[in-house]
Enzyme design. Structure first.
Site, PDB file in Angstrom:
ATOM      1  N   ASP A  37     -13.591 149.576  -5.436  1.00 19.01           N
ATOM      2  CA  ASP A  37     -14.943 149.203  -5.018  1.00 19.01           C
ATOM      3  C   ASP A  37     -15.048 147.702  -4.725  1.00 19.01           C
ATOM      4  O   ASP A  37     -16.129 147.117  -4.768  1.00 19.01           O
ATOM      5  CB  ASP A  37     -15.985 149.640  -6.063  1.00 19.01           C
ATOM      6  N   HIS A 240       4.585 133.462  12.887  1.00 18.79           N
ATOM      7  CA  HIS A 240       3.422 133.827  12.068  1.00 18.79           C
ATOM      8  C   HIS A 240       3.804 133.998  10.601  1.00 18.79           C
ATOM      9  O   HIS A 240       3.202 134.802   9.883  1.00 18.79           O
ATOM     10  CB  HIS A 240       2.782 135.118  12.599  1.00 18.79           C
ATOM     11  N   ASP A 257       0.658 125.128   9.190  1.00 19.40           N
ATOM     12  CA  ASP A 257      -0.384 125.419  10.178  1.00 19.40           C
ATOM     13  C   ASP A 257      -1.569 125.926   9.371  1.00 19.40           C
ATOM     14  O   ASP A 257      -1.543 127.055   8.867  1.00 19.40           O
ATOM     15  CB  ASP A 257       0.138 126.475  11.160  1.00 19.40           C
ATOM     16  N   ASP A 268      -7.920 124.037  13.392  1.00 20.15           N
ATOM     17  CA  ASP A 268      -6.596 124.671  13.526  1.00 20.15           C
ATOM     18  C   ASP A 268      -5.577 123.562  13.756  1.00 20.15           C
ATOM     19  O   ASP A 268      -5.442 123.076  14.876  1.00 20.15           O
ATOM     20  CB  ASP A 268      -6.653 125.652  14.712  1.00 20.15           C
ATOM     21  N   HIS A 347       5.912 130.245  22.945  1.00 23.74           N
ATOM     22  CA  HIS A 347       4.458 130.509  22.969  1.00 23.74           C
ATOM     23  C   HIS A 347       3.770 129.545  23.928  1.00 23.74           C
ATOM     24  O   HIS A 347       4.377 128.596  24.413  1.00 23.74           O
ATOM     25  CB  HIS A 347       3.852 130.441  21.559  1.00 23.74           C
ATOM     26  N   HIS A 351      -5.129 127.385  22.958  1.00 26.90           N
ATOM     27  CA  HIS A 351      -6.136 128.453  23.107  1.00 26.90           C
ATOM     28  C   HIS A 351      -7.497 127.829  22.892  1.00 26.90           C
ATOM     29  O   HIS A 351      -7.615 126.752  22.313  1.00 26.90           O
ATOM     30  CB  HIS A 351      -5.874 129.573  22.081  1.00 26.90           C
ATOM     31  N   HIS A 358      -8.979 131.815  17.636  1.00 30.26           N
ATOM     32  CA  HIS A 358      -8.626 132.070  19.041  1.00 30.26           C
ATOM     33  C   HIS A 358      -9.943 132.463  19.694  1.00 30.26           C
ATOM     34  O   HIS A 358     -10.323 133.630  19.691  1.00 30.26           O
ATOM     35  CB  HIS A 358      -7.592 133.187  19.169  1.00 30.26           C
ATOM     36  N   GLU A 382      -0.749 122.582  21.172  1.00 31.65           N
ATOM     37  CA  GLU A 382       0.180 122.881  20.083  1.00 31.65           C
ATOM     38  C   GLU A 382       1.588 123.257  20.525  1.00 31.65           C
ATOM     39  O   GLU A 382       2.064 124.367  20.259  1.00 31.65           O
ATOM     40  CB  GLU A 382      -0.386 123.996  19.209  1.00 31.65           C
ATOM     41  N   TYR A 386      11.592 125.942  18.084  1.00 26.58           N
ATOM     42  CA  TYR A 386      12.028 126.819  16.991  1.00 26.58           C
ATOM     43  C   TYR A 386      13.483 127.166  17.261  1.00 26.58           C
ATOM     44  O   TYR A 386      13.786 127.869  18.230  1.00 26.58           O
ATOM     45  CB  TYR A 386      11.145 128.077  16.953  1.00 26.58           C
ATOM     46  N   ARG A 403       6.076 122.358  14.904  1.00 22.92           N
ATOM     47  CA  ARG A 403       4.890 122.504  15.760  1.00 22.92           C
ATOM     48  C   ARG A 403       3.938 121.370  15.408  1.00 22.92           C
ATOM     49  O   ARG A 403       3.813 121.010  14.231  1.00 22.92           O
ATOM     50  CB  ARG A 403       4.215 123.869  15.546  1.00 22.92           C
ATOM     51  N   GLU A 405      -0.005 120.411  16.241  1.00 22.94           N
ATOM     52  CA  GLU A 405      -1.199 121.039  16.828  1.00 22.94           C
ATOM     53  C   GLU A 405      -2.444 120.230  16.508  1.00 22.94           C
ATOM     54  O   GLU A 405      -2.726 119.940  15.344  1.00 22.94           O
ATOM     55  CB  GLU A 405      -1.358 122.462  16.256  1.00 22.94           C
TER      56      GLU A 405
HETATM   57  N1  GLY Z   1      -3.132 129.057  13.629  1.00 21.86           N
HETATM   58  C1  GLY Z   1      -3.166 129.924  14.709  1.00 21.86           C
HETATM   59  C2  GLY Z   1      -2.732 129.282  15.952  1.00 21.86           C
HETATM   60  O1  GLY Z   1      -2.259 128.169  15.923  1.00 21.86           O
HETATM   61  O2  GLY Z   1      -2.898 129.805  17.007  1.00 21.86           O
HETATM   62 MN    MN Z   2      -3.672 127.313  17.313  1.00 18.52          MN
HETATM   63 MN    MN Z   3      -2.478 126.836  14.293  1.00 13.60          MN
END
Ligand code: GLY
Ligand code: MN
Ligand code: MN
Length: 436
Positions: A37, A240, A257, A268, A347, A351, A358, A382, A386, A403, A405
């Protein structure tokens, strides 16, 4: 009227004008059971919240456009017994007053009221396919309305998705939203800087995740904007990664991240730094390359540029760097044309950012042309790299994930880096990591 309420009211007015006529039915998110619950923490639907400012579960916004335009909220009734257990709820009367709706009713009245509200409307704006219970509820209502044809009742001629209109409004952040995004960005930036001071070889990734949550809540954020990625060494090559359960090793880099949510608005940020406070030679080479790509990409964020310009710029810098560091072979053009850089950068460079991490908003128009950047839009920049072990990859780069960002607001003349407080040069990182 309070400034926040005036903001939400003006958003509803914009939506009503965009609709022109018809009725929109916009429910908030459903509560979701975690187990037994216990529920997951409730998070309102972003578009419902964007137009209402109302954070309680079990609520629906109904907008009637046209000559007699009206905003109506349906929400939970006051319930002294339930409020002892679950806390305060507004109830329709207080919600109507506090959030400046034209009318508000109990959710118990929704089905009956919908019948009369839907009758003779030319169009129904409703997002089908997102929640089966809501789809069924609306279908039942429309069917019932159909039985009143002999009484001269018309059902709406068309069902349209309101997201087309709402997403377009949400894409342009007002000064009110920009203020919140700046604060969300600052909170997350402070947490990243603090993490650089806290990390020591032998710590666990989750200990840093905990430090982020502490910094977020301590500064007034209500939640992380997404599950933090705290990835030491090779874990950073999993885009991820969020197990966050490995020890941090001397000599490895750490990619974090993590961003927070403040009054619905996400930050972000990604930063990458050495666990022991000093970049090795190969780590520094790769880091400086990603940073150069990021700075060049940010330069492209300005009105008049198209959405893809920062990405193309980052790609060109990275691809040339991959050639210089003997990760790729051939000319810049050949590496770009063949997509060989994708072995290390797979990638896109950003975004939209806003109520969703996103965020909503089209990236291309109907002719498949990239959208132009305009003042008020917010996006991330970003780039990363890798590098997994492979026969044709220099061994000193193996298991390295980087990365960087930042969150960027398009301004009238260029851009503002909302997350500028999070340090990122090699010199600044190494200097900060000497302090505690
Ligand atoms: N943290 C999600 C992205 O960087 O898109
Ligand atoms: Mn991002
Ligand atoms: Mn991110």
């Amino acid at each position: 009227m309070k400034s926040a309420q005036a903001e939400f009211k003006s958003r509803r007015q914009k939506m009503l004008s965009a609709m022109g006529d018809g009725i929109a039915i916009i429910p908030t998110a459903a509560e979701v059971v975690r187990n037994g619950d216990s529920h997951y923490p409730f998070r309102f639907d972003s578009s419902f919240y964007y137009l209402s400012g109302f954070k309680e579960p079990e609520a629906v916004l109904v907008l009637l456009a046209g000559k007699a335009a009206k905003s109506i909220l349906f929400c939970r009734e006051k319930d002294p017994e339930r409020e002892i257990w679950d806390g305060f709820r507004y109830g329709p009367a207080a919600a109507c007053e506090e959030f400046c709706f034209d009318e508000a009713y109990s959710m118990d009245e929704l089905d009956a009221k919908l019948l009369s509200l839907l009758a003779n409307q030319p169009k129904l704006y409703f997002s089908l396919g997102h929640n089966a219970a809501w789809d069924a509820r609306l279908t039942t209502c429309l069917k019932q309305l159909g039985t009143q044809a002999r009484a001269g009742v018309h059902v709406p001629d068309a069902v349209c998705d309101p997201r087309k209109l709402i997403d377009e409004l949400r894409l342009y952040k007002s000064p009110f939203e920009q203020g919140l995004m700046r604060r969300s960005a600052n909170i997350a930036a402070t947490a990243h800087n603090r993490a650089m001071q806290l990390v020591k070889p032998g710590m666990m990734e989750y200990q840093l995740e905990a430090a982020f949550l502490q910094k977020f809540y301590q500064q007034g954020a209500q939640a992380p904007a997404y599950t933090s990625i705290v990835a030491g060494g090779a874990n950073a090559c999993t885009l991820h990664y969020n197990a966050n359960n490995a020890p941090l090793r001397d000599g490895d880099l750490l990619l974090i991240d993590a961003g927070c949510e403040l009054d619905g608005y996400a930050s972000d940020i990604s930063r990458t730094f050495p666990v022991n406070g000093k970049f090795s030679g190969p780590q520094k080479d790769l880091y400086e390359l990603v940073l150069a790509a990021q700075l060049a990409a940010i330069q492209q964020v300005a009105p008049g540029q198209h959405w893809d310009a920062p990405h193309q710029t980052a790609l060109a810098v990275l691809a040339q760097g991959f050639i210089d560091l003997k990760l790729c072979q051939g000319s810049l053009q050949s590496v770009l044309d063949s997509g060989d850089y994708r072995r290390f950068y797979m990638h896109r460079t950003g975004h939209w950012l806003g109520l969703d991490v996103h965020d909503v908003g089209e990236y291309k128009d109907r002719d498949q042309q990239w959208r132009g950047l305009e003042a008020g839009m917010t996006l991330t920049v970003e780039p990363g790299c890798y590098i997994r072990p492979a026969a044709n990859v220099p061994e000193h780069f193996w298991h390295t994930g980087i990365r960087i960002e930042d969150d960027v607001l398009v301004t009238a003349n260029g851009c503002e880096v909302l997350t500028a407080k999070a340090i990122k040069s090699v010199a600044d990182i190494e200097a900060l990591m000497q302090t505690s």
